[in-house]
Design an enzyme around this catalytic site. Structure first.
Site, short mmCIF file in Angstrom:
data_model
loop_
_atom_site.label_atom_id
_atom_site.label_comp_id
_atom_site.label_asym_id
_atom_site.label_seq_id
_atom_site.Cartn_x
_atom_site.Cartn_y
_atom_site.Cartn_z
N ASP A 1 0.83 -1.22 0.00
CA ASP A 1 0.00 0.00 0.00
C ASP A 1 0.86 1.27 0.00
OD1 ASP A 1 -2.30 1.47 0.02
OD2 ASP A 1 -2.65 1.28 2.17
N ASN B 1 -10.46 -3.43 -6.43
CA ASN B 1 -9.65 -2.48 -7.21
C ASN B 1 -10.23 -2.17 -8.60
OD1 ASN B 1 -6.42 -3.59 -5.88
ND2 ASN B 1 -7.73 -1.89 -5.23
#
Ligand code: FPP
Length: 254
Positions: A35, A83
């Site tokens: 991330d 996503n």
């Protein structure tokens, strides 16, 4: 421009930080949530896809390091089922990086790394899906390290998929609901051949699991750091491993 994961900036296998040493007891399975790529790029006034490219470089370096120090199972969250909500341009950039990567994996095979792709492959572009299946086939004889890449993966999605398979067997009369065990559910997950996660690492300051390996992390230790993924280095992994080695794990016992 073509981009090689293996031909540029290959550091030696050694970590340069003499203050850190790798602990003797290593986790059997380390999982990484990569991330912070977008924020890394934003801080530099660059588009998000630039952050993903730098994140892919960090990914490559950390996978090589895991292999060299003897981590047996390393999982990476590349693309989640959620996503797809991102802008098309960003999705395309990640898929392009993935395609480049999948075509530059010789070093992993030479290093006898088994490649396992977890997640629902059916929604991925056909050429990516076929290449993933080919790499899984070509590397299934290797046992030095399992490199597990989560692509179109969601932990809940994985559990639903397992539940459906067990429900089908029950509907056919092949399985008694009373006899369903945790092990049986584990055997219907994508990770059926992989031990549970011992150490889950999430950089970028976020303190959550984001649907990654939620079943497999039931007894995982967590390691969070504010560093953004493209800056996640071998020294950072050493720190996480040292921290892990110092934790008392009781698995619900005393
Ligand atoms: C999360 O950061 C990262 C992703 C959703 C993509 C991860 C992909 C890569 C590291 C590159 C592709 C990998 C391979 C194996 C080729 P974010 O974009 O959510 O960061 P932010 O929270 O700062 O916005």
């Amino acid at each position: 421009m073509a981009f090689s994961f293996f031909k540029k900036n290959q550091p030696s296998e050694k970590n340069n930080n003499d203050n850190n040493s790798i602990p003797e007891v290593l986790p059997k399975h380390v999982a990484f949530i990569m991330d912070g790529n977008g924020r890394w790029a934003k801080k530099r006034g660059m588009p998000r896809k630039y952050g993903h490219r730098e994140g892919a470089k960090a990914f490559h370096d950390i996978t090589r390091y895991c292999r060299s120090i003897g981590i047996k199972n390393a999982s990476f969250y590349v693309f989640s089922t959620e996503n797809w909500k991102r802008p098309k341009e960003e999705i395309d950039a990640i898929m392009n990086l993935l395609w480049e990567y999948l075509n530059d994996c010789d070093e992993y095979l030479e290093q006898e790394v088994r490649m396992i792709f977890i997640g629902d492959k059916s929604r991925l572009p056909e050429k990516i899906r076929n290449r993933m299946i080919e790499l899984e086939e070509d590397s299934k004889k290797y046992d030095k390290m399992n490199l597990i890449l989560a692509i179109n993966y969601g932990g809940r999605d994985e559990i639903v998929y397992a539940a459906r398979q067990l429900a089908e067997q029950t509907a056919k009369g092949e399985l008694n609901p009373e006899s369903i065990t945790e092990d049986m559910i584990g055997q219907h997950l994508y990770t059926r051949e992989i031990p549970d996660v011992d150490l889950m690492i999430r950089p970028s300051g976020e303190l959550r699991l984001s649907n990654f390996l939620i079943w497999q992390c039931a007894y995982a230790e967590y390691y969070f750091t504010d560093i953004l993924w493209p800056d996640f280095s071998r020294n950072e992994l050493d720190k996480a491993l040292i921290d892990f080695a110092g934790r008392g794990r009781r698995f619900g016992g005393v």
